[in-house]
Design a protein around this motif. Structure first.
Motif, PDB file in Angstrom:
ATOM      1  N   ARG A   1      73.761  26.337   8.464  1.00 40.37           N
ATOM      2  CA  ARG A   1      73.503  25.471   7.333  1.00 40.37           C
ATOM      3  C   ARG A   1      72.261  24.585   7.387  1.00 40.37           C
ATOM      4  O   ARG A   1      72.218  24.064   8.752  1.00 40.37           O
ATOM      5  N   VAL A   2      71.291  24.370   6.621  1.00 43.15           N
ATOM      6  CA  VAL A   2      70.153  23.326   6.927  1.00 43.15           C
ATOM      7  C   VAL A   2      70.214  22.423   5.609  1.00 43.15           C
ATOM      8  O   VAL A   2      70.298  23.165   4.282  1.00 43.15           O
ATOM      9  N   GLU A   3      70.065  21.243   5.840  1.00 40.25           N
ATOM     10  CA  GLU A   3      69.994  20.371   4.599  1.00 40.25           C
ATOM     11  C   GLU A   3      68.780  19.315   4.645  1.00 40.25           C
ATOM     12  O   GLU A   3      68.410  19.149   6.015  1.00 40.25           O
ATOM     13  N   TYR A   4      68.553  18.739   3.654  1.00 42.26           N
ATOM     14  CA  TYR A   4      67.673  17.698   3.883  1.00 42.26           C
ATOM     15  C   TYR A   4      68.154  16.522   2.731  1.00 42.26           C
ATOM     16  O   TYR A   4      68.880  16.617   2.086  1.00 42.26           O
ATOM     17  N   PHE A   5      67.253  15.453   3.341  1.00 43.83           N
ATOM     18  CA  PHE A   5      67.629  14.148   2.341  1.00 43.83           C
ATOM     19  C   PHE A   5      66.396  13.384   2.427  1.00 43.83           C
ATOM     20  O   PHE A   5      65.472  13.383   3.384  1.00 43.83           O
TER      21      PHE A   5
ATOM     22  N   VAL B   1      65.385  16.182   7.825  1.00 43.72           N
ATOM     23  CA  VAL B   1      66.244  17.452   7.863  1.00 43.72           C
ATOM     24  C   VAL B   1      66.949  17.640   8.944  1.00 43.72           C
ATOM     25  O   VAL B   1      66.596  17.205  10.128  1.00 43.72           O
ATOM     26  N   ARG B   2      68.264  18.522   9.029  1.00 43.14           N
ATOM     27  CA  ARG B   2      69.017  18.634  10.105  1.00 43.14           C
ATOM     28  C   ARG B   2      69.848  19.832   9.860  1.00 43.14           C
ATOM     29  O   ARG B   2      69.721  20.654   8.703  1.00 43.14           O
TER      30      ARG B   2
ATOM     31  N   GLU C   1      76.106  16.285   3.356  1.00 42.47           N
ATOM     32  CA  GLU C   1      75.981  15.724   2.100  1.00 42.47           C
ATOM     33  C   GLU C   1      74.650  15.744   1.608  1.00 42.47           C
ATOM     34  O   GLU C   1      74.275  15.364   0.500  1.00 42.47           O
ATOM     35  N   GLY C   2      73.844  16.139   2.265  1.00 41.62           N
ATOM     36  CA  GLY C   2      72.300  16.381   2.155  1.00 41.62           C
ATOM     37  C   GLY C   2      72.296  17.453   0.949  1.00 41.62           C
ATOM     38  O   GLY C   2      73.038  18.350   0.886  1.00 41.62           O
ATOM     39  N   THR C   3      70.902  17.846   0.649  1.00 45.29           N
ATOM     40  CA  THR C   3      70.623  18.988  -0.298  1.00 45.29           C
ATOM     41  C   THR C   3      70.504  20.139   0.549  1.00 45.29           C
ATOM     42  O   THR C   3      69.746  20.244   1.701  1.00 45.29           O
ATOM     43  N   GLU C   4      71.354  21.235   0.474  1.00 40.97           N
ATOM     44  CA  GLU C   4      71.098  22.308   1.257  1.00 40.97           C
ATOM     45  C   GLU C   4      70.121  23.382   0.617  1.00 40.97           C
ATOM     46  O   GLU C   4      69.662  23.579  -0.718  1.00 40.97           O
TER      47      GLU C   4
END
Length: 332
Positions: free
Chosen positions: A100-104, A146-147, A113-116
């Motif tokens: 998974r990669v998500e950002y906020f 990003v993480r 809980e970030g945006t995927e």
């Protein structure tokens, strides 16, 4: 899988006290098979070998610490003491599989809980070049974070980058246009130059200077500057253009431009006509250099100068943007 290593063993070799040439050596890993029964290597025949470097491969050995033994034999068949060294075989970790990669933006909502922006399984996350949704951000400076997380549930470090949101340009009407002559004076400052009449909210700045009825001094120079201000109070860039002043006579004026002015000399006034009917700006100065006429004319126009002094008048006929024709007219 085990990490394959080639060990360069550097050891101090202890030999017999008598001087004999060393002719060869041998080494073993973990298990000594006996004198002369191990891995052999050649030596340059010399009585003393203080140290030696050997490329020893640990390919196939299990991860952990291993013992290497090295010794030499001389021309008389005498073996040296066995010298010992250690080597470590490590396990090369398998690359993690991202899931998974998500950002906020600006504020961390918490891990997971970030945006995927991507999910799946792989050592790399393809197609993460899409831009984040910044529609809800106010103009100004913000931070993008990003993480990633791998299949073992381990999160990466959170990387970040600054982004700047600018307000969109909103079309606004022009409410002021001003022009000044750079040849005769310096820039008087925004809002301090002669203002031209704004007839249309989307006015062409350069044409405004040419066709406006507002007086504009062109007697002493030909480099003009023009700029505008919109309804939000924002000024445009200052635009510069040059109009060459061409000295001519009445006859050549007609030949070159199709502009007719008569009579010359005159006693009460003059008539000006443009053959093609296009607008024409006419600027007149009396014998004392005073501006007595500055108008944009259409078609045939009579200019009454009966109340003005006799003498030589300077007339400027401005029809082409970058060229002004200068003619002398005489009043009796």
């Amino acid at each position: 899988m085990p990490h394959l290593q080639t060990v360069f063993a550097a050891v101090l070799l202890c030999g017999a006290a008598h001087a004999q040439n060393m002719i060869r050596g041998e080494y073993w890993i973990d298990q000594d098979l006996g004198f002369g029964a191990n891995n052999s290597f050649a030596l340059a025949q010399q009585p003393d070998v203080a140290s030696i470097q050997l490329p020893i491969s640990l390919n196939g050995f299990s991860p952990g610490v291993h013992t290497i033994g090295i010794r030499t034999i001389d021309a008389s068949g005498h073996w040296s003491l066995t010298n010992f060294s250690t080597a470590v075989v490590t396990t090369e970790p398998e690359p993690p599989l991202l899931t998974r990669v998500e950002y906020f933006l600006d504020q961390d909502p918490g891990f997971g809980e970030g945006t995927e922006v991507w999910s799946g399984t792989g050592t790399d996350a393809p197609g993460i070049g899409s831009l984040p949704d910044v529609s809800a951000l106010a103009p100004g400076s913000h931070t993008l974070f990003v993480r990633t997380i791998d299949s073992a549930g381990h999160w990466s470090l959170t990387v970040h980058a600054p982004i700047v949101i600018t307000a969109p340009d909103v079309a606004s009407d022009i409410v002021r246009v001003e022009v000044f002559n750079l040849t005769t004076a310096n820039d008087p400052g925004f809002g301090s130059a002669a203002a031209l009449t704004v007839t249309e909210p989307q006015i062409n700045l350069v044409e405004a200077a040419l066709w406006s009825d507002d007086p504009l001094s062109i007697a002493q120079g030909n480099t003009l500057a023009v700029r505008s201000m919109d309804s939000n109070g924002k000024w445009s860039l200052t635009n510069f253009f040059s109009a060459d002043v061409v000295h001519t006579n009445v006859a050549d004026l007609f030949t070159q431009t199709g502009i007719t002015t008569y009579p010359n000399p005159f006693s009460e006034g003059i008539t000006v006509r443009s053959e093609d009917g296009q607008p024409l700006r006419v600027v007149l100065y009396d014998p004392q250099g005073k501006l007595v006429h500055d108008k944009v004319l259409n078609g045939e126009t009579y200019i009454d100068l009966g109340q003005h002094a006799s003498g030589t008048y300077t007339a400027f006929f401005w029809k082409e943007l970058e060229r002004i024709h200068r003619v002398q007219l005489v009043k009796h």
